[in-house]
Design a protein around this motif. Sequence first.
Motif, PDB file in Angstrom:
ATOM      1  N   UNK A  49     -11.167  -1.831  -2.589  1.00 17.92           N
ATOM      2  CA  UNK A  49     -10.132  -0.916  -3.057  1.00 17.92           C
ATOM      3  C   UNK A  49     -10.742   0.026  -4.102  1.00 17.92           C
ATOM      4  N   UNK A  50     -11.618  -0.526  -4.929  1.00 20.39           N
ATOM      5  CA  UNK A  50     -12.252   0.258  -5.980  1.00 20.39           C
ATOM      6  C   UNK A  50     -13.708   0.569  -5.615  1.00 20.39           C
ATOM      7  N   UNK A  69       1.694   3.542  -5.729  1.00 16.17           N
ATOM      8  CA  UNK A  69       1.621   3.812  -4.292  1.00 16.17           C
ATOM      9  C   UNK A  69       1.870   2.541  -3.482  1.00 16.17           C
ATOM     10  N   UNK A  70       1.161   1.466  -3.815  1.00 13.47           N
ATOM     11  CA  UNK A  70       1.288   0.226  -3.043  1.00 13.47           C
ATOM     12  C   UNK A  70       2.707  -0.347  -3.149  1.00 13.47           C
ATOM     13  N   UNK A  99      -8.883  -5.269  -9.462  1.00 10.20           N
ATOM     14  CA  UNK A  99      -8.337  -5.812  -8.215  1.00 10.20           C
ATOM     15  C   UNK A  99      -7.366  -6.954  -8.524  1.00 10.20           C
ATOM     16  N   UNK A 100      -7.769  -7.820  -9.461  1.00 12.88           N
ATOM     17  CA  UNK A 100      -6.912  -8.934  -9.845  1.00 12.88           C
ATOM     18  C   UNK A 100      -5.642  -8.476 -10.535  1.00 12.88           C
ATOM     19  N   UNK A 101      -5.719  -7.370 -11.268  1.00 11.80           N
ATOM     20  CA  UNK A 101      -4.532  -6.814 -11.921  1.00 11.80           C
ATOM     21  C   UNK A 101      -3.502  -6.397 -10.874  1.00 11.80           C
ATOM     22  N   UNK A 102      -3.973  -5.766  -9.792  1.00  7.57           N
ATOM     23  CA  UNK A 102      -3.060  -5.377  -8.716  1.00  7.57           C
ATOM     24  C   UNK A 102      -2.384  -6.606  -8.108  1.00  7.57           C
ATOM     25  N   UNK A 106       1.701  -7.984  -8.285  1.00  8.88           N
ATOM     26  CA  UNK A 106       2.466  -8.248  -7.072  1.00  8.88           C
ATOM     27  C   UNK A 106       2.486  -7.114  -6.070  1.00  8.88           C
ATOM     28  N   UNK A 107       1.674  -6.069  -6.293  1.00  7.42           N
ATOM     29  CA  UNK A 107       1.683  -4.945  -5.353  1.00  7.42           C
ATOM     30  C   UNK A 107       0.745  -5.194  -4.182  1.00  7.42           C
ATOM     31  N   UNK A 108      -0.212  -6.115  -4.341  1.00  3.21           N
ATOM     32  CA  UNK A 108      -1.012  -6.603  -3.222  1.00  3.21           C
ATOM     33  C   UNK A 108      -0.958  -8.125  -3.245  1.00  3.21           C
TER      34      UNK A 108
END
Length: 257
Positions: A49-50, A69-70, A99-102, A106-108
């Motif tokens: 993702x990044x 967005x997600x 990535x872990x923050x996303x 709960x958006x991913x």
Amino acid sequence: RIVFVGDIHAADRPPLGRTEDYREQILTKLEEVGVASQGADAIVLLGDIFHQPRANLVSHSLVKSLMDIFRRYPAPVYALMGNHDQGEEGYASLPRQPFGVLGEAGVIRVFLSPVVVGQVRLVFRHYDARRDAEPTYYALTDEERDHPFENIILCAHGSLVPPGQVRPYPTVDVRELLDCGADAIISGHLHEDLKISRVAYSGKDGERHLFFSNPGSLSRVSRDKHNMTRTPQLLIMEWEKEFTFSYYELESARPAS
């Protein structure tokens, strides 16, 4: 209906050879992914993702933009952890990475265990630097095989290639995975569009088929010949009585030139 999204490589600063509005271009493409995913049962992000694997080089602003967005996507978003999404400790670094923050937001949804979507089971293989080119890493465990459905999709971020392709670095030819337990393998990590392969083989119940595809990255990170001649796309898988695959070319993708 499942939509697969190749390596995104979102970044605050453009990679070498890219225009200054690289960040905005990526976010615009991701907005279109949401539009193209209307009616889908799941969206799978195939890793990376990044672009920057170092958390201190990813702004809070970029993370928030991705969250916004997600969060608006019309279906659950499952994500693989790519090599650019993790630190030296691999999956264990997840709590300290953007990535872990996303995932925490709960958006991913980031899982090690399988997920059932309709009549299909998704199995995940996040990037593992030590086992990337090891065929046994992609083989399903007994627990992953033990389910009432006959359709398993292995979602991987790894160096998997179609039959007969040779690379100057270690890879796994999908013919080495015919007995891995999956009916289809969808992979990220390699940025090229590797098309859709259907490999026939003999199983215990007669002739079977293994589908393989890597739709290519959402971004054009490098200015190479391949990226100059392709249009970023999504892979759409539909299942009724059998798998069908199609591509969706992103209209928002600017010409490579």
